[in-house]
Structure formats: C-alpha cells, structure tokens
Design a protein around this motif. Structure first.
Motif, PDB file in Angstrom:
ATOM      1  N   GLU A 106      26.647  43.089  36.841  1.00 30.13           N
ATOM      2  CA  GLU A 106      27.959  42.545  36.477  1.00 30.13           C
ATOM      3  C   GLU A 106      28.970  42.666  37.612  1.00 30.13           C
ATOM      4  O   GLU A 106      30.005  42.010  37.589  1.00 30.13           O
ATOM      5  N   HIS A 107      28.674  43.510  38.590  1.00 28.57           N
ATOM      6  CA  HIS A 107      29.568  43.613  39.760  1.00 28.57           C
ATOM      7  C   HIS A 107      29.292  42.494  40.750  1.00 28.57           C
ATOM      8  O   HIS A 107      30.029  42.334  41.720  1.00 28.57           O
ATOM      9  N   LEU A 109      27.530  39.221  39.457  1.00 30.80           N
ATOM     10  CA  LEU A 109      27.476  37.960  38.714  1.00 30.80           C
ATOM     11  C   LEU A 109      28.885  37.530  38.315  1.00 30.80           C
ATOM     12  O   LEU A 109      29.684  38.331  37.839  1.00 30.80           O
ATOM     13  N   ASP A 128      24.729  45.872  31.352  1.00 30.23           N
ATOM     14  CA  ASP A 128      25.174  45.971  32.743  1.00 30.23           C
ATOM     15  C   ASP A 128      24.239  46.900  33.514  1.00 30.23           C
ATOM     16  O   ASP A 128      24.087  48.066  33.155  1.00 30.23           O
TER      17      ASP A 128
ATOM     18  N   LEU B 109      35.373  35.104  40.023  1.00 26.99           N
ATOM     19  CA  LEU B 109      35.587  36.498  39.620  1.00 26.99           C
ATOM     20  C   LEU B 109      34.322  37.063  38.984  1.00 26.99           C
ATOM     21  O   LEU B 109      33.694  36.407  38.153  1.00 26.99           O
ATOM     22  N   THR B 110      33.938  38.284  39.384  1.00 24.04           N
ATOM     23  CA  THR B 110      32.748  38.871  38.767  1.00 24.04           C
ATOM     24  C   THR B 110      33.081  39.397  37.372  1.00 24.04           C
ATOM     25  O   THR B 110      34.245  39.633  37.032  1.00 24.04           O
ATOM     26  N   VAL B 111      32.026  39.601  36.589  1.00 24.47           N
ATOM     27  CA  VAL B 111      32.184  40.148  35.240  1.00 24.47           C
ATOM     28  C   VAL B 111      32.898  41.494  35.302  1.00 24.47           C
ATOM     29  O   VAL B 111      33.798  41.777  34.510  1.00 24.47           O
ATOM     30  N   ALA B 112      32.534  42.304  36.303  1.00 21.76           N
ATOM     31  CA  ALA B 112      33.126  43.648  36.408  1.00 21.76           C
ATOM     32  C   ALA B 112      34.628  43.559  36.734  1.00 21.76           C
ATOM     33  O   ALA B 112      35.434  44.287  36.141  1.00 21.76           O
ATOM     34  N   ARG B 113      34.993  42.672  37.641  1.00 18.38           N
ATOM     35  CA  ARG B 113      36.423  42.537  37.991  1.00 18.38           C
ATOM     36  C   ARG B 113      37.189  41.961  36.807  1.00 18.38           C
ATOM     37  O   ARG B 113      38.321  42.363  36.534  1.00 18.38           O
ATOM     38  N   ARG B 115      36.562  42.398  33.714  1.00 20.01           N
ATOM     39  CA  ARG B 115      36.750  43.485  32.748  1.00 20.01           C
ATOM     40  C   ARG B 115      37.899  44.391  33.199  1.00 20.01           C
ATOM     41  O   ARG B 115      38.745  44.800  32.397  1.00 20.01           O
TER      42      ARG B 115
END
Lengths: 369, 369
Positions: A106-107, A109, A128, B109-113, B115
């Motif tokens: 997830e960091h 994608l 994740d 934007l990544t999933v982690a960012r 979030r």
C-alpha cells in the motif's frame, strides 16, 4: 540464482502467512527484482497460494529491461494488449488460485490501482503487506555485497581519473557527465543516482544539481557519485579544494567534517542503534557550533535502491545488523560560502571480522587540486 | 510567468468546483510544476478554499531542485523536520481553511499516503481529482511550444554532430553517453529520457537499453533521444545504415516505415481522432504484411513529461486539438535481424497555419554512414 530468489520468496511467504495472508502482490520494482530477478519495467510478482507468477506488461520488447534475466523457474504471464495493469491481472490470478486474501504494497500502489484490483477480485480480502520486502532487503548476502563492492570499485576508479584531469574552468555539468561516462567505461550499468558536482558556494549541498558554474581557484569542489552494478548501488562523496593552498577556514571546516564522518564510521557495529551512529557524527559538528546547515540524516542503507532502510537519523528506531551496507555522509554547508561533504559506503561487520568494511576507498585527506 | 500559473490554477479551480470540491491537492510532480513552476522534489500544491499554498519538504537544500523558481506569488509552507509528508501537511491546511472536501490525485497518491491524509483531516470529504491537470496540460500555450521547439533544436544538433563522427566499432552505451553529453553542451537541462542507441539485431526496438554491442558494417543503427529544456521534453528517432550501401531488405523496410510515418504525420490535424492517426500509419505496415513487431502506439503527447496524453493507439478515444505536441513514431522490428524506427515531434496546427509544425528537422532520408 534461482534458488536464492526462491529462498527469499519462502521467507516472505512465512511473513505473509504469519500476517494472515496466503498470497501477496509485489509491485514495487526493487522488491520485484529482489524476489524474482531483473524483469521488464512494470512487471509485478504474485506470491500465490498455489504457485508464484511473474506478470509482465505486454507487448514485449517495448519496455526498458534491465540486464540479466528473471528467475527462470517462475511461471510467466504476459499481458496480451497494451495499457493493461499487471497488478490487476495478478489479482485475478490470485483469486483464480482460490486465495481468500491478498497482501498489497500500500506504500507503493496508488489509490486508483488499488481500486482496480478490488474491482477485478471482489471476493479477495485486501491487506497491507507494508514494508515486509524492504525489511528482508536490509541484511545483504555475500553475493549482494560483492556486487556493491564492485560498484564501489567502479566509482573509485571514475573519481580517481577525474582527479588527474584539469578541473579549473570546467562546469559542474560537464564534470558530472564526464564522471558518468567513466562509470560506464568501467563497467557500471549506469550511475546509481544523478551525479552531483558542486563548486564554490554550491559545495557541500546534498543532492546539488550540477549547474553551468565553472570551477575557480580557491573553490571547494564536492562530488557525489555512485555506480550501479547488477542493480546494486553504492555512493561516494568527497570534497576537494581547487588551487595551491586551502584557506584556513576551509581546512578547519574540512577537518571538522572529516572528524564527524570518522566518528560515524567508527560507531558502525552490529547492535548499534541507528540514532547513535547519527549522534556520533552529529555531536562532533554540534560541539564545534555547527548546528545549522547539517543534513537531516547522517547516512542510509544502500542496495537495489540508493536510499533504502536503515535511515541513520536522530529519530530513527532500530539497531544495525551485520552485513548491512550503509552510507556515512555528514556535511556542513555555509550559505554563500560553500561547504564540505564526505560520504562513504561501508558494510557493518562484527569486531571479530575486523569491524566495518569500507567499500569506497578513495583517500579522504584534503587534496588541493 | 506568475500570471500564467495563476491562470492555470484558475482553470483547474473551475473544474474542481464543477466537480463539487472547493479545494484540491496536487501531488504529481509534473502537475505541480505546471500549476506552480519549478519546485523542489516532493513539493505539493494545495488549491485552497481561501488561498493556494505550496508545501515543500524540509529541510531545504537537501532535495534536488530543478532550475527556475516556483511562482513567487504563492504562499510557501516548508515542513520543519525531515520525514514529514507535504501532502499530509497540505490536507491539514485545507481543513484549517474550512474546506469540506478535498480532491486528490488518486492515480498518483499511494494508498498509504491517502490513509495518512484521511487521518490528519478526518472531517474532509476526500474526492478524486482524476486526470484533471493532465487534461489541462494537453493543449500547450506558445510559451510551452517555444520551449519544445528549443528542446527539439538541441536534439537535432546533438544527433547531427554524432552523424559526423566515426561510428563503426563504438558501443551502443558510448554512443548514447556521447549524445547525452552533446545535449547538455547545447543547453539542455539534460536528456528528456534515457537515450536509446540500438545496433544490428537491436535496431528498431522501442526503448532499447544501450548494450556493449559495437556498431558493425551493414548494421541498421537506430537512435532515439530527446532534450529537456526548461522542463519540456521532446523526442526524435532516426534509423541509419552503416557502411557504403544498404541491403535491399533494409531499403525496403526503411521505405515502408518512412511511408507509415509520413502517413501518420500527414493525418495530424485539429479534429482528427487519435485512433485515425494511428490507423493511418499502421495500415501502411499492415498492407505490406507487417503485422508482427509493431509498436502498440504510433505516438503520444509530449510536454513536461516525455509520455503524456494523448496516446495515439488503436483503442484511443478523443480528437486532436490545435497546439497539441505529439510524436509520430512507427517502427518495425524483425527478431534477429533488426528494424527501423522513425520518430518526430510535431505540433498540431490548422491547415490555415500551414498544417502540422515539425519540430525535429533532422533529415529522414536513409543515410548510409
């Protein structure tokens, strides 16, 4: 190499299963390379419930491909048409293999790709994977370290040759290009990162982009370069003075940064806290009153990426292990005057093995060129 | 320039408000540059409810920064410590400005960012900005086109000089490095993309990474390079034969690709469908029986990125506008034998203005070098 990749995937699979996911989708290029070998741009790796699959963007021959071959033992799946997302195709394969959950990076994608994965595999529970592969990559095997050793040799050779040439009057840009040409001459895949050449007031600035400023008598000249060899990237940085004799302030500043860099190097040991390595270097500069213009990090890991874990900074959590290659690169930059950076790549080794192994061996005495 | 950036932001703001978002967060580097000018790596732009803010990673002087300056009229906010995410800080500022919704670039934007943004601004409704900025970037103003024109001149010069030098016996890698040095000699920021030099069986492969293969008598030599000038990137590709006289199959293949490329160029006009430009070039090769080894695209837009909208392919939707710079780059690669690529950068212009403007003017006759 095939067994090496298989062993890495086995370690990752253990972590996934411990995390409750039977399968994982690796999209970050350096992570795909670590687990499956060199593959065309955009290739992703499915760590499947039944089997692992390398999913490549099609059509072939259209995408930059690094030297070397992916793990031949892996099943390959190549997208037929253009424009398809290998990550989406891989998620479909995961569901077809009967996986109930899929761990994603997830960091790496994007939100849009994550949504596309979800829509093609609605029954999969998406989890994740976090930095699991990055964590596996921190400690290197001797094969990886030997690639870094060769990369460092190449960088030392390129830098050494530059020092024998006339520098005064040449621009930062041209010196940087010449260094990059020499890296390739000596067998590098290419530069490990954009070569930085900084003169006069630019000297000592981290990540300085070369300009058309020409080298002048009395300048500090700081150079930071690295070679990529079989995908592994090292880094070396040195600062020189141009002309017959350095000024007193230059000698003083250089000695200070040298002392800080040595303190950092000497603090490298298995079990040493990341932040203690940073503190060792930083306090030398602090105690001399240099609290401004210091880098936020004293160093960082290197490997398949030029900047990877660990991060050697004041707030870093964690301890060094043996066989972790890191840079030690303190510097001071005085706005308007320039500054000094000294940067080595070393491998953490236990005392019994002689302590930290210095890969970048170009002299660190202050040369007047 | 300040007014130009402000006008672009105003156009984007209209689109956002039409989409129901009072504010937007721009994270994709080329989009930030388009709307705010050159900024340090990692900088994001908040299109705010009350004011626009450029949020930069701190500390300064540590990140690669392109030549030029960001829009001075913009408020700057620089993160104090290292490791912070400007996107997260910007979301906080958006909420502080009383925004109820924030449009994000979910394709970047990544999933982690994403979030992290959500957690710092829980009251904000997060929407998807999609490719709104990319769409604005498709049609260029004359200022942008003049940068592309200069970039193309630089590439023509670098290529022209190479053709005057001895080629036989030199490796693909060295020829590529020499071209990149010449690009910088002539004033490029740097190469627009990794220069591709392909000889013999490699010739004609799109995106071929230069190897240590040496140029030999009788080879096809295909070269693809581009210059970046003030951030704008052009592309030129040519194929030559090495030696006194090309073989019949080389002449035949070259004439075919030349005819296909001309057909593509001649089909460029305001209102022409993307897919019709692709078809114009493709059917020339199809009708000659070359259905294999064709590129998936005949061309693509260029600008702040070397590969941007539009995509000129069989499945592309949409029509060309005036002042859209595109490449036309058909090619054929015969496995084991090599092939031909011919690649120009042109600007779509109406018939009344003389039709498509060719930026890359190096000759396309088959030169025997």
């Amino acid at each position: 190499m095939s067994e090496v990749y298989a062993a890495r995937r086995a370690r990752l699979r253990e972590r996934c299963q411990a995390g409750g996911s039977a399968s994982a989708l690796i999209t970050r290029p350096a992570n795909v390379r670590y687990l499956a070998g060199p593959a065309p741009l955009g290739t992703v790796l499915l760590l499947g419930r039944q089997e692992d699959v390398l999913v490549c963007s099609g059509p072939p021959g259209e995408r930059p491909t690094p030297a070397g071959r992916p793990d031949e033992s892996l099943r390959r799946h190549t997208l037929s048409g253009p424009g398809g997302d290998p990550a989406v195709a891989a998620a479909g394969l995961a569901e077809a293999q009967g996986a109930d959950s899929l761990a994603l990076e997830e960091h790496h994608l994007t939100v849009a790709r994550h949504r596309a994965v979800r829509s093609v595999a609605p029954r999969l529970r998406l989890a994740d994977l976090g930095g699991a592969v990055e964590q596996l990559r921190v400690v290197k095997d001797e094969e990886e370290i030997s690639c870094l050793r060769i990369a460092a040799e190449i960088a030392d050779q390129a830098l050494g040759e530059l020092l024998e040439s006339i520098l005064v009057g040449r621009t930062e840009r041209h010196l940087a290009l010449e260094l990059e040409r020499r890296l390739v001459d000596h067998g590098a895949d290419g530069p490990a990162f954009p070569t930085s050449v900084a003169t006069g007031p630019n000297a000592g600035r981290r990540g300085h982009r070369p300009t058309d400023r020409r080298v002048e008598e009395g300048d500090f000249l700081s150079v930071c370069l690295g070679a990529a060899y079989r995908g592994y990237r090292c880094e070396i940085g040195r600062t020189f003075v141009i002309g017959t004799a350095p000024a007193d302030w230059q000698i003083e500043l250089y000695d200070l940064v040298f002392a800080a860099q040595r303190a950092g190097r000497e603090s490298l040991a298995p079990g040493a806290a990341y932040r203690d390595v940073d503190r060792a270097a930083r306090q030398v500069m602090d105690s001399a009153g240099y609290t401004q213009g210091l880098p936020s990090l004293t160093g960082h890991g290197v490997g398949l990426e030029i900047d990877e874990d660990p991060q050697l900074g004041p707030a870093a959590m964690g301890k060094l292990d043996a066989c972790v290659p890191v840079t030690v690169e303190p510097g001071v930059h005085l706005p308007g005057r320039g500054g000094v950076r000294i940067d080595d790549t070393l491998v953490v080794r236990p005392e019994a093995d002689g302590g930290p192994e210095l890969l970048t061996i170009t002299t660190k005495e202050l040369l007047a060129l």
